[in-house]
Scaffold this motif. Structure first.
Motif, PDB file in Angstrom:
ATOM      1  N   THR A  47       2.057 -23.539-121.576  1.00  0.00           N
ATOM      2  CA  THR A  47       1.779 -24.868-121.042  1.00  0.00           C
ATOM      3  C   THR A  47       1.601 -24.765-119.525  1.00  0.00           C
ATOM      4  O   THR A  47       2.245 -23.951-118.871  1.00  0.00           O
ATOM      5  N   THR A  48       0.741 -25.635-118.976  1.00  0.00           N
ATOM      6  CA  THR A  48       0.458 -25.558-117.537  1.00  0.00           C
ATOM      7  C   THR A  48       1.632 -26.020-116.690  1.00  0.00           C
ATOM      8  O   THR A  48       1.644 -25.812-115.493  1.00  0.00           O
ATOM      9  N   ILE A  49       2.633 -26.647-117.316  1.00  0.00           N
ATOM     10  CA  ILE A  49       3.767 -27.091-116.511  1.00  0.00           C
ATOM     11  C   ILE A  49       4.700 -25.929-116.200  1.00  0.00           C
ATOM     12  O   ILE A  49       5.627 -26.065-115.392  1.00  0.00           O
ATOM     13  N   LEU A  93      21.239 -32.979-109.304  1.00  0.00           N
ATOM     14  CA  LEU A  93      20.796 -34.138-110.081  1.00  0.00           C
ATOM     15  C   LEU A  93      19.272 -34.227-110.103  1.00  0.00           C
ATOM     16  O   LEU A  93      18.653 -34.392-111.166  1.00  0.00           O
ATOM     17  N   VAL A  94      18.637 -34.077-108.939  1.00  0.00           N
ATOM     18  CA  VAL A  94      17.178 -34.196-108.860  1.00  0.00           C
ATOM     19  C   VAL A  94      16.504 -33.111-109.691  1.00  0.00           C
ATOM     20  O   VAL A  94      15.650 -33.392-110.539  1.00  0.00           O
ATOM     21  N   THR A  95      16.906 -31.851-109.459  1.00  0.00           N
ATOM     22  CA  THR A  95      16.217 -30.772-110.154  1.00  0.00           C
ATOM     23  C   THR A  95      16.533 -30.794-111.648  1.00  0.00           C
ATOM     24  O   THR A  95      15.665 -30.479-112.466  1.00  0.00           O
ATOM     25  N   GLY A  96      17.754 -31.197-112.012  1.00  0.00           N
ATOM     26  CA  GLY A  96      18.089 -31.297-113.425  1.00  0.00           C
ATOM     27  C   GLY A  96      17.228 -32.332-114.125  1.00  0.00           C
ATOM     28  O   GLY A  96      16.759 -32.118-115.248  1.00  0.00           O
ATOM     29  N   THR A  97      16.971 -33.422-113.430  1.00  0.00           N
ATOM     30  CA  THR A  97      16.116 -34.453-114.018  1.00  0.00           C
ATOM     31  C   THR A  97      14.677 -33.951-114.124  1.00  0.00           C
ATOM     32  O   THR A  97      13.978 -34.226-115.107  1.00  0.00           O
ATOM     33  N   MET A  98      14.246 -33.165-113.132  1.00  0.00           N
ATOM     34  CA  MET A  98      12.902 -32.584-113.212  1.00  0.00           C
ATOM     35  C   MET A  98      12.780 -31.650-114.414  1.00  0.00           C
ATOM     36  O   MET A  98      11.768 -31.639-115.117  1.00  0.00           O
ATOM     37  N   VAL A  99      13.833 -30.868-114.646  1.00  0.00           N
ATOM     38  CA  VAL A  99      13.817 -29.967-115.795  1.00  0.00           C
ATOM     39  C   VAL A  99      13.734 -30.778-117.090  1.00  0.00           C
ATOM     40  O   VAL A  99      12.956 -30.452-117.997  1.00  0.00           O
ATOM     41  N   GLY A 100      14.497 -31.856-117.153  1.00  0.00           N
ATOM     42  CA  GLY A 100      14.447 -32.716-118.328  1.00  0.00           C
ATOM     43  C   GLY A 100      13.057 -33.292-118.548  1.00  0.00           C
ATOM     44  O   GLY A 100      12.554 -33.334-119.677  1.00  0.00           O
ATOM     45  N   TYR A 101      12.425 -33.671-117.453  1.00  0.00           N
ATOM     46  CA  TYR A 101      11.045 -34.180-117.529  1.00  0.00           C
ATOM     47  C   TYR A 101      10.118 -33.105-118.088  1.00  0.00           C
ATOM     48  O   TYR A 101       9.264 -33.376-118.933  1.00  0.00           O
ATOM     49  N   ALA A 102      10.313 -31.853-117.625  1.00  0.00           N
ATOM     50  CA  ALA A 102       9.463 -30.761-118.106  1.00  0.00           C
ATOM     51  C   ALA A 102       9.629 -30.555-119.605  1.00  0.00           C
ATOM     52  O   ALA A 102       8.653 -30.315-120.312  1.00  0.00           O
ATOM     53  N   TYR A 103      10.871 -30.661-120.107  1.00  0.00           N
ATOM     54  CA  TYR A 103      11.075 -30.529-121.553  1.00  0.00           C
ATOM     55  C   TYR A 103      10.260 -31.592-122.284  1.00  0.00           C
ATOM     56  O   TYR A 103       9.637 -31.320-123.314  1.00  0.00           O
ATOM     57  N   GLY A 104      10.286 -32.809-121.731  1.00  0.00           N
ATOM     58  CA  GLY A 104       9.541 -33.902-122.356  1.00  0.00           C
ATOM     59  C   GLY A 104       8.047 -33.636-122.355  1.00  0.00           C
ATOM     60  O   GLY A 104       7.372 -33.817-123.369  1.00  0.00           O
ATOM     61  N   VAL A 105       7.546 -33.169-121.200  1.00  0.00           N
ATOM     62  CA  VAL A 105       6.105 -32.922-121.089  1.00  0.00           C
ATOM     63  C   VAL A 105       5.666 -31.827-122.064  1.00  0.00           C
ATOM     64  O   VAL A 105       4.613 -31.931-122.684  1.00  0.00           O
ATOM     65  N   GLU A 106       6.497 -30.815-122.222  1.00  0.00           N
ATOM     66  CA  GLU A 106       6.151 -29.751-123.181  1.00  0.00           C
ATOM     67  C   GLU A 106       5.937 -30.334-124.576  1.00  0.00           C
ATOM     68  O   GLU A 106       4.971 -29.993-125.257  1.00  0.00           O
ATOM     69  N   PHE A 107       6.871 -31.197-124.967  1.00  0.00           N
ATOM     70  CA  PHE A 107       6.748 -31.808-126.286  1.00  0.00           C
ATOM     71  C   PHE A 107       5.500 -32.677-126.368  1.00  0.00           C
ATOM     72  O   PHE A 107       4.752 -32.626-127.346  1.00  0.00           O
ATOM     73  N   PHE A 108       5.287 -33.441-125.315  1.00  0.00           N
ATOM     74  CA  PHE A 108       4.124 -34.331-125.312  1.00  0.00           C
ATOM     75  C   PHE A 108       2.844 -33.520-125.441  1.00  0.00           C
ATOM     76  O   PHE A 108       1.954 -33.842-126.229  1.00  0.00           O
ATOM     77  N   GLY A 136      -3.110 -31.359-130.013  1.00  0.00           N
ATOM     78  CA  GLY A 136      -3.631 -31.345-131.376  1.00  0.00           C
ATOM     79  C   GLY A 136      -3.616 -29.951-131.978  1.00  0.00           C
ATOM     80  O   GLY A 136      -4.171 -29.718-133.046  1.00  0.00           O
ATOM     81  N   ASN A 137      -2.963 -29.021-131.301  1.00  0.00           N
ATOM     82  CA  ASN A 137      -2.894 -27.652-131.804  1.00  0.00           C
ATOM     83  C   ASN A 137      -1.689 -27.542-132.721  1.00  0.00           C
ATOM     84  O   ASN A 137      -0.551 -27.725-132.293  1.00  0.00           O
ATOM     85  N   PHE A 180       7.259 -26.321-131.216  1.00  0.00           N
ATOM     86  CA  PHE A 180       8.198 -27.217-130.548  1.00  0.00           C
ATOM     87  C   PHE A 180       9.103 -27.938-131.527  1.00  0.00           C
ATOM     88  O   PHE A 180      10.298 -28.113-131.259  1.00  0.00           O
ATOM     89  N   VAL A 181       8.554 -28.329-132.675  1.00  0.00           N
ATOM     90  CA  VAL A 181       9.409 -28.950-133.691  1.00  0.00           C
ATOM     91  C   VAL A 181      10.446 -27.926-134.147  1.00  0.00           C
ATOM     92  O   VAL A 181      11.628 -28.218-134.320  1.00  0.00           O
ATOM     93  N   ASN A 182       9.974 -26.666-134.224  1.00  0.00           N
ATOM     94  CA  ASN A 182      10.848 -25.584-134.639  1.00  0.00           C
ATOM     95  C   ASN A 182      11.963 -25.324-133.629  1.00  0.00           C
ATOM     96  O   ASN A 182      13.078 -24.984-133.989  1.00  0.00           O
ATOM     97  N   ARG A 183      11.623 -25.496-132.355  1.00  0.00           N
ATOM     98  CA  ARG A 183      12.643 -25.302-131.320  1.00  0.00           C
ATOM     99  C   ARG A 183      13.782 -26.297-131.482  1.00  0.00           C
ATOM    100  O   ARG A 183      14.944 -25.940-131.383  1.00  0.00           O
TER     101      ARG A 183
END
Lengths: 462, 177
Positions: free
Chosen positions: A263-265, A312-327, A333-334, A341-344
C-alpha cells in the motif's frame, strides 16, 4: 517530592521555565557529573544488578549467534512460505526505536523546541544502541556468513556488482548512513560536555580518556560559531534522513507484489510508527533514569507531558494508517488484497492483530487526559505497552502476509522455535549493556545546551 | 623560558561578558577571544565575529557525494554489469534516487563535522590556557575573555587596566613555554 515532579497549572503566568528548582550553572554540572564521577565500587546497587543482568543476556546473545553461525539458520522456525520472520521483525523494531533520538535532536532543534535539551542526549544514545541492535539481525540472518563479502563490490573472481535497483541495497545505504550520522551528531554534542568532565576529573585515567575524546575543547567563542553552524547543518541533514530511513525500510516490503505489503501509505505509516515506538522507548528509559540519577529538576513533568503528547499524536496516526490499509484493500477491488486484510483481523493470527490494535491505537488514547499523561507510573506502563504493540505491528505485517500465500496448499502456520525469543531477548541484553555503560560514564544530559536555555543573569529572574 | 601568552579576565554570567566583549572590541584589539561554557547567543555579534563558512564546504561535499554515487550506479547498472530484471530498463533513474540521497547526506554530514573540527584547529590537546587553574571552570560556570600577547596593541599594564574596567571577578596572566 521534587519540584520537577509537580504538575503546574495549565496556564502558568508567562512561560514555564524548563529547569526547575532555581539551579545555577554549577548545580547543573554537579547534578549531571555526579554519576560519571562516582568510583566504580560505589556504583548504585540498582545499576550493578542491571549491568549483571544485561551482561548475562548479552553473553547469551553472543553464544546463540555463535550457535547460529555453526548450525545455520535452520535453528529458527522460518519455513516455507514464511521465510522472513523474527529476524526481520526485530530489525524493523530496533530501527524504529532509534528514530525518536534523531527526531528529538534534529526536528525539535530546527523547530526551536528548547525543551529538547534535557532529553536529547540519551535519546541520541538510545538511537545509536538501537541501530547497533538492528544491524545485528540482517548481519546474522544471511546463512553462510563467511561469504558475506559477496555483498561488497570487491573485484573477486566473479567480477560482481551489487544491484542498485534493489530496495535491500537501498536499505544498506539508508541504515548505514543513518548510523554514521547519528553517531556524529551524538559525538559532536558530547564534545563540550566531555571537556567539562576532563576539567573536573580527579584521577589520571579519567582525565586522560575524557581529555582525548574532548579533543582539547576550551569553549572558545570562535569555535562555538563553527560548532553551532555544524550542529545546525547536522540537524538539517538528519531531518530528511530520519524520514527517509524508515521509508526505505518500508520499500523492502512495498516493492514486493505480496498483498498487504504494497500500500502507498507504507512510508509515512512506517515513519509515524517508528517515532511512536521510539518515544515510548525514551519514556521507558528516561522515567527510571531521572529518578535514580536525581535529575528531576532538569527532566521535569513538562518534558514527560510533551513526550506523551507526541505518543498520542503518532499513535493516532498509526491507527489512521491501519484504517486506510483496510479501506484501500476494499476500495482497490483486489480480492487478494481484501483477503489478506480480513485474514489479518480474523484469521489464525487474529490474536496478534488485536494485540497490536489494543496496544498501539487504544492505549495512547488515554493520554487525551492531562491527569493521565502527567502520571509517571502510568506513563511508564503505557510506554511498555506501546513497545509491545509496535513489535507486534511488524510481526503482523510480515507473518500474516506470508503465511497464507497465493497457493492454499502451501499455507503454513508459523511458530517460532526457542531460538527466536532467545535472540530477541538477547538483543535487549546488548541494548541495555551499552545503555547502562553510557549512563554510568558519560553525561546523560547535554549540559552545555541545558545551560544555554536557562534564565541568564540576575535581571532575567522572575 | 616562559613568555606571556595572554591576559584572561573572568566573569560570572553571559550578560557581563557581552558588555566586556563590546569594550574590548571598541578598544581595537584584534587577537582576542571569549571562552564560555555554552554558546552565548549575541556574544558573537558583540565580538564582531563573522558567520561560519562551513555551509559552503558542505554544499561542495553534497554535490560531490551525489555526483559520485550517481555516476557509479549508472555506470555499474547500465554499462559494466547490466542485469535484466523483468525486462525493466537498466538505466532506471528513479531506482537510483534513494542511494543518491543517502550518500549525499553522508558526505555532507561527514564534512560538517570534520570540516568544523578543521576550521577550529581541533584536536589540539595542549594549549597554554590549560595551564590556568581558574580556567578549568570555563566548561562549568565561568566566562572568560582572553586577550593574546601577540596582539599589536597588547601592553601588559594598559590591557590589564582595560580588563579591570569591565568589572571582572579576576584578571590573570597566562604564560607559555
Amino acid at each position: 517530592m521534587h519540584r520537577g515532579d509537580v504538575v503546574l497549572e495549565e496556564h502558568v503566568s508567562g512561560r514555564e521555565t524548563l529547569i526547575r528548582g532555581g539551579l545555577s550553572y554549577h548545580d547543573v554540572t554537579e547534578a549531571v557529573c555526579r554519576m560519571p564521577e562516582t568510583p566504580f565500587m560505589m556504583s548504585p546497587k540498582a545499576w550493578m544488578i542491571g549491568l549483571a543482568v544485561s551482561l548475562s543476556l548479552l553473553a547469551m546473545f553472543l553464544l546463540s549467534i555463535g550457535y547460529l553461525i555453526w548450525e545455520g539458520i535452520g535453528i529458527w522456525g522460518n519455513m516455507s512460505p514464511v521465510f522472513w520472520a523474527w529476524d526481520i521483525v526485530n530489525f524493523v523494531f530496533w530501527v524504529g526505536i532509534g528514530h525518536a533520538g534523531t527526531l528529538i535532536s534534529a526536528i525539535l532543534f530546527l523547530f526551536r523546541q528548547k525543551w529538547r535539551t534535557s532529553i536529547n542526549r540519551y535519546a541520541e544514545a538510545m538511537t545509536i544502541f538501537a541501530v547497533i541492535c538492528a544491524l545485528v539481525f540482517p548481519g546474522i540472518h544471511v546463512g553462510r556468513i563467511w561469504v558475506v563479502y559477496y555483498f561488497f563490490p570487491v573485484p573477486n573472481q566473479m567480477d560482481m556488482w551489487p544491484n542498485f535497483r534493489s530496495p535491500l541495497l537501498w536499505d544498506l545505504f539508508a541504515v548505514g548512513t543513518y548510523f554514521t550520522v547519528s553517531l556524529l551528531f551524538w559525538y559532536v554534542g558530547l564534545v563540550p560536555d566531555l571537556a567539562t568532565l576532563r576539567d573536573r576529573a580527579k584521577n589520571k585515567t579519567a582525565k586522560l580518556l575524557y581529555g582525548i575524546f574532548s579533543l582539547g575543547w576550551r569553549g572558545s567563542m570562535q569555535h562555538w560559531v563553527h560548532y553551532e553552524r555544524a550542529y545546525l547543518l547536522l540537524a538539517a541533514l538528519s531531518t530528511p534522513l530520519v524520514l527517509s530511513v524508515h521509508s526505505v525500510v518500508s520499500f523492502d516490503f512495498a516493492t514486493a507484489q505480496l498483498p498487504g505489503w504494497h500500500t502507498t501509505i507504507f512510508p509515512p505509516y512506517f515513519v509515524a510508527g517508528a517515532i511512536f515506538s521510539g518515544f515510548a522507548m525514551v519514556q521507558t528509559l528516561m522515567l527510571p533514569a531521572r529518578k535514580w540519577l536525581g535529575l528531576k529538576d532538569i527532566v521535569t513533568m513538562k518534558h514527560i507531558e510533551n513526550m506523551n503528547k507526541i505518543i498520542l499524536v503518532t499513535g493516532t496516526m498509526v491507527g489512521y494508517a491501519y484504517g486506510v490499509e483496510f479501506f484501500m484493500a476494499w476500495y482497490s477491488g483486489n480480492e487478494y488484497e481484501s483477503f489478506t486484510f480480513v485474514n489479518r483481523a480474523f484469521g489464525p493470527y487474529a490474536w496478534a492483530y488485536w494485540t497490536m490494535v489494543s496496544c498501539n491505537v487504544l492505549t495512547p488514547q488515554l493520554f487525551w487526559f492531562r491527569k493521565l499523561r502527567t502520571n509517571i507510573t502510568l506513563s511508564f506502563i503505557l510506554s511498555i505497552f506501546v513497545n509491545i504493540g509496535m513489535w507486534f505491528e511488524r510481526f503482523v505485517i510480515i507473518v500474516t502476509s506470508l503465511n497464507r500465500d497465493f497457493l492454499p496448499s502451501s499455507w503454513h502456520y508459523f511458530t517460532p522455535r526457542i531460538w527466536e525469543p532467545v535472540f530477541f531477548i538477547g538483543s535487549f541484553g546488548l541494548f541495555f549493556t551499552l545503555f547502562l555503560l553510557f549512563v554510568r560514564y558519560l553525561p546523560v544530559i547535554a549540559m552545555a545546551e541545558v545551560k544555554s536555555v536557562m534564565p541568564h543573569g540576575e535581571e532575567h529572574h522572575a | 623560558m616562559l613568555k606571556n601568552y595572554a591576559l584572561i579576565a573572568e566573569y560570572e554570567n553571559p550578560h557581563d561578558i557581552c558588555h566586556a566583549a563590546e569594550q574590548v572590541r571598541e578598544a581595537g584589539y584584534k587577537k582576542w577571544d571569549a571562552c564560555t561554557p555554552f554558546a552565548v547567543h549575541g556574544l558573537d555579534k558583540a565580538m564582531g565575529l563573522k558567520a561560519s563558512i562551513l555551509p559552503w564546504f558542505v554544499l561542495v561535499a553534497a554535490i560531490t557525494g551525489c555526483g559520485l554515487i550517481s555516476w557509479l550506479m549508472i555506470w555499474v547498472a547500465a554499462y559494466d554489469y547490466p542485469l535484466n530484471i523483468g525486462g525493466k530498463p537498466t538505466l532506471s533513474i528513479p531506482a537510483f534516487v534513494p542511494p543518491a540521497f543517502e550518500v549525499t547526506i553522508l558526505f555532507s554530514a561527514l564534512t560538517s563535522v570534520f570540516g568544523m573540527f578543521i576550521l577550529n584547529g581541533l584536536p589540539r590537546w595542549n594549549h597554554p590556557l590549560f595551564h590556568s587553574k581558574r580556567f578549568e571552570r570555563v566548561t562549568d560556570d565561568r566566562f572568560f575573555i582572553v586577550i593574546k600577547a601577540s596582539d599589536k596593541m597588547f601592553e601588559l599594564e594598559k590591557t590589564k587596566a582595560l580588563l579591570e574596567m569591565t568589572h571582572p571577578l579576576n584578571v590573570e596572566l597566562v604564560e607559555e613555554a
